[in-house]
Design an enzyme around this catalytic site. Structure first.
Site, PDB file in Angstrom:
ATOM      1  N   ASP A  10       0.936  -1.163  -0.114  1.00 44.26           N
ATOM      2  CA  ASP A  10       0.052   0.033   0.189  1.00 44.26           C
ATOM      3  C   ASP A  10       0.884   1.170   0.092  1.00 44.26           C
ATOM      4  O   ASP A  10       0.990   2.028   1.103  1.00 44.26           O
ATOM      5  CB  ASP A  10      -1.099   0.093   1.258  1.00 44.26           C
ATOM      6  CG  ASP A  10      -0.209  -0.054   2.593  1.00 44.26           C
ATOM      7  OD1 ASP A  10       0.831  -0.361   2.557  1.00 44.26           O
ATOM      8  OD2 ASP A  10      -0.875   0.310   3.592  1.00 44.26           O
ATOM      9  N   ASP A  15       6.865   1.129   1.655  1.00 44.36           N
ATOM     10  CA  ASP A  15       6.475   0.048   0.686  1.00 44.36           C
ATOM     11  C   ASP A  15       7.304   0.442  -0.493  1.00 44.36           C
ATOM     12  O   ASP A  15       7.809  -0.322  -1.232  1.00 44.36           O
ATOM     13  CB  ASP A  15       5.156   0.308   0.328  1.00 44.36           C
ATOM     14  CG  ASP A  15       4.024   0.015   1.533  1.00 44.36           C
ATOM     15  OD1 ASP A  15       3.622  -1.064   1.749  1.00 44.36           O
ATOM     16  OD2 ASP A  15       3.936   0.833   2.249  1.00 44.36           O
ATOM     17  N   ASN A  39      -2.834   2.800   3.655  1.00 43.22           N
ATOM     18  CA  ASN A  39      -1.980   4.006   3.856  1.00 43.22           C
ATOM     19  C   ASN A  39      -2.906   5.170   3.346  1.00 43.22           C
ATOM     20  O   ASN A  39      -3.299   6.080   4.050  1.00 43.22           O
ATOM     21  CB  ASN A  39      -0.549   4.266   3.478  1.00 43.22           C
ATOM     22  CG  ASN A  39       0.253   3.493   4.295  1.00 43.22           C
ATOM     23  OD1 ASN A  39       0.163   3.475   5.591  1.00 43.22           O
ATOM     24  ND2 ASN A  39       1.251   2.982   3.607  1.00 43.22           N
ATOM     25  N   THR A 124       3.011  -6.306   2.765  1.00 46.78           N
ATOM     26  CA  THR A 124       3.656  -5.174   3.683  1.00 46.78           C
ATOM     27  C   THR A 124       2.539  -4.004   3.676  1.00 46.78           C
ATOM     28  O   THR A 124       2.728  -2.822   3.895  1.00 46.78           O
ATOM     29  CB  THR A 124       4.760  -4.412   3.088  1.00 46.78           C
ATOM     30  OG1 THR A 124       4.158  -3.939   1.603  1.00 46.78           O
ATOM     31  CG2 THR A 124       5.977  -5.317   2.847  1.00 46.78           C
ATOM     32  N   PHE A 165      -0.415  -0.887  12.602  1.00 48.12           N
ATOM     33  CA  PHE A 165      -1.191  -0.360  11.560  1.00 48.12           C
ATOM     34  C   PHE A 165      -1.959  -1.487  10.781  1.00 48.12           C
ATOM     35  O   PHE A 165      -3.121  -1.516  10.509  1.00 48.12           O
ATOM     36  CB  PHE A 165      -0.633   0.723  10.703  1.00 48.12           C
ATOM     37  CG  PHE A 165      -1.624   1.231   9.482  1.00 48.12           C
ATOM     38  CD1 PHE A 165      -2.531   2.510  10.028  1.00 48.12           C
ATOM     39  CD2 PHE A 165      -1.321   0.914   8.418  1.00 48.12           C
ATOM     40  CE1 PHE A 165      -2.964   2.634   8.893  1.00 48.12           C
ATOM     41  CE2 PHE A 165      -2.151   1.438   7.523  1.00 48.12           C
ATOM     42  CZ  PHE A 165      -3.241   2.321   7.483  1.00 48.12           C
ATOM     43  N   ASN A 166      -1.000  -2.304  10.194  1.00 46.72           N
ATOM     44  CA  ASN A 166      -1.336  -3.043   9.148  1.00 46.72           C
ATOM     45  C   ASN A 166      -2.415  -4.134   9.523  1.00 46.72           C
ATOM     46  O   ASN A 166      -3.502  -4.607   8.974  1.00 46.72           O
ATOM     47  CB  ASN A 166      -0.256  -3.945   8.716  1.00 46.72           C
ATOM     48  CG  ASN A 166       0.516  -3.101   7.573  1.00 46.72           C
ATOM     49  OD1 ASN A 166       0.165  -1.879   7.138  1.00 46.72           O
ATOM     50  ND2 ASN A 166       1.774  -3.461   7.318  1.00 46.72           N
ATOM     51  N   HIS A 239      10.215  -0.294   7.821  1.00 44.72           N
ATOM     52  CA  HIS A 239       9.223  -1.150   8.193  1.00 44.72           C
ATOM     53  C   HIS A 239       9.328  -2.338   7.127  1.00 44.72           C
ATOM     54  O   HIS A 239       9.817  -3.357   6.886  1.00 44.72           O
ATOM     55  CB  HIS A 239       7.778  -0.949   8.323  1.00 44.72           C
ATOM     56  CG  HIS A 239       7.777   0.134   9.334  1.00 44.72           C
ATOM     57  ND1 HIS A 239       7.836   0.000  10.770  1.00 44.72           N
ATOM     58  CD2 HIS A 239       7.160   1.344   9.346  1.00 44.72           C
ATOM     59  CE1 HIS A 239       7.410   1.116  11.467  1.00 44.72           C
ATOM     60  NE2 HIS A 239       6.996   1.954  10.624  1.00 44.72           N
ATOM     61  N   ASP A 240       8.688  -1.784   5.670  1.00 45.50           N
ATOM     62  CA  ASP A 240       8.338  -2.862   4.932  1.00 45.50           C
ATOM     63  C   ASP A 240       9.472  -3.344   4.229  1.00 45.50           C
ATOM     64  O   ASP A 240       9.648  -4.655   3.756  1.00 45.50           O
ATOM     65  CB  ASP A 240       7.563  -2.151   3.767  1.00 45.50           C
ATOM     66  CG  ASP A 240       6.128  -1.767   4.399  1.00 45.50           C
ATOM     67  OD1 ASP A 240       5.902  -2.293   5.522  1.00 45.50           O
ATOM     68  OD2 ASP A 240       5.355  -0.896   3.868  1.00 45.50           O
TER      69      ASP A 240
HETATM   70  C1  BDR Z   1       3.223   0.002   8.470  1.00 47.17           C
HETATM   71  O1  BDR Z   1       2.102   0.573   8.359  1.00 47.17           O
HETATM   72  C2  BDR Z   1       2.146   1.446   6.893  1.00 47.17           C
HETATM   73  O2  BDR Z   1       2.041   2.929   7.265  1.00 47.17           O
HETATM   74  C3  BDR Z   1       3.601   1.255   6.674  1.00 47.17           C
HETATM   75  O3  BDR Z   1       3.801   1.141   5.215  1.00 47.17           O
HETATM   76  C4  BDR Z   1       3.730  -0.091   7.141  1.00 47.17           C
HETATM   77  O4  BDR Z   1       3.551  -1.255   6.434  1.00 47.17           O
HETATM   78  C5  BDR Z   1       3.814   0.005   9.734  1.00 47.17           C
HETATM   79  O5  BDR Z   1       2.963  -0.092  10.896  1.00 47.17           O
HETATM   80 CA    CA Z   2       3.117  -0.699   4.018  1.00 46.90          CA
END
Ligand code: BDR
Ligand code: CA
Length: 312
Positions: A10, A15, A39, A124, A165-166, A239-240
């Site tokens: 996303d 990403d 996102n 991701t 978040f994810n 993160h991703d």
């Molecule tokens: C995740 O949330 C998204 O905002 C980032 O792309 C990542 O995948 C981190 O919590």
């Molecule tokens: Ca992401």
């Protein structure tokens, strides 16, 4: 033989870097990019994926747009982190192509069922596409080598005190995936908050001197602000790209096998990945959960791959 993979994302600043890392890594045979609402809306995440491919001349990577909202909940987006476009910061080229006509769920199912070798999925983003594909065509289970994903955490949250978040955006999808029986490698916030783009790392990325490295550096500068204000971090967490790196070289990370349950209802804890670190339940493990990353090795890998984009 390169590992066949599908990126489910996303974009999203991190990403975008994950796409660039995968696109320059000969260890991977990227069969396609699927996009999902997260996102920002799926229209925007799809366009953003196309923009990154345009920037990096990754014309071979087709983009398939997927689910426009989570399975059950209303969509929650993260403009506060990624800006209105989802990729605020650099001036990115307008994509010359559009998304493929096939829906991401159809692509995932067709690709998995027709592939000679099992395919690794690298989500991701919220797990809506993966869950929907598993629900629609359970036979894909055995065609998935493993799922190496960014999401969740053992011990922290970034969207609520309890949830990442994810997973928070689509806990019901995460529940389907974690109960699917497919081997899962989960890289959560405890790990990705160790993969910070510190100033000297940012300098090295920009010093590569290509349009891709300039855009990557500008993306990081935008991404950094939220993390500086909110968490006092010295640089933004990548993160991703950690999930992509774990497919390229798993030895950069430490994992422990355990049972992970997804909290669907909790008044304060919806979306928590409940990681049974000490096996107090006796439940059989359903995931390898990331404990740590060797950040210097991770950034060496990333920067060496970004260097492959060259100066045109
Ligand atoms: C995740 O949330 C998204 O905002 C980032 O792309 C990542 O995948 C981190 O919590
Ligand atoms: Ca992401």
């Amino acid at each position: 033989m390169p590992i066949p993979v599908i990126l489910d994302c996303d974009p999203g600043h991190d990403d975008a870097i994950a796409i660039l890392l995968a696109g320059a890594s000969p260890e991977l045979d990227v069969r396609g990019i699927t996009t999902v609402a997260g996102n920002v809306s799926v229209d925007k995440t799809s366009k953003n994926a196309l923009k990154i491919c345009e920037l990096a001349k990754l014309d071979r990577l087709k983009v398939y747009a997927g689910m426009s909202r989570p399975l059950v909940k209303d969509l929650l987006t993260a403009e506060n982190v990624h800006g209105r476009s989802g990729l605020d910061g650099p001036e990115l080229p307008e994509p010359k192509r559009t998304v493929e006509p096939r829906h991401a769920i159809d692509f995932l199912i067709d690709e998995l069922l027709s592939s000679k070798e099992p395919v690794t999925l690298i989500p991701t983003a919220p797990l809506t596409n993966i869950a929907a594909a598993l629900i629609r065509e359970p036979r894909i289970r055995t065609s998935i080598q493993e799922i190496v994903m960014m999401g969740g955490a053992i011990a922290e949250g970034n969207t609520t005190p309890a949830a990442e978040f994810n997973i928070y955006v689509d806990p019901h999808a995460a529940d389907v995936v974690f109960r699917s029986g497919v081997p899962i490698w989960m890289i959560g916030l405890d790990v990705t908050h160790q993969a910070l783009v510190l100033p000297e790392r940012l300098k090295k990325i920009r010093a590569l001197g290509s349009p891709v490295s300039a855009a990557a550096a500008d993306l990081m500068i935008f991404f950094q602000e939220h993390h500086r204000v909110k968490y006092g971090m010295e640089g933004p967490p990548l993160h991703d790209p950690c999930a992509v790196a774990a497919v390229i070289d798993r030895s950069i990370f430490r994992f422990k096998e355990m049972h992970v349950g997804i909290e669907l209802e909790g008044r304060l804890t919806q979306g928590r990945t409940v990681c049974d670190l000490w096996n107090v339940t006796g439940n059989p493990p359903n995931a390898h959960v990331g404990l740590s990353v060797d950040a210097p090795r991770f950034f060496d890998l990333l920067i060496s791959r970004l260097a492959r984009y060259g100066k045109w």
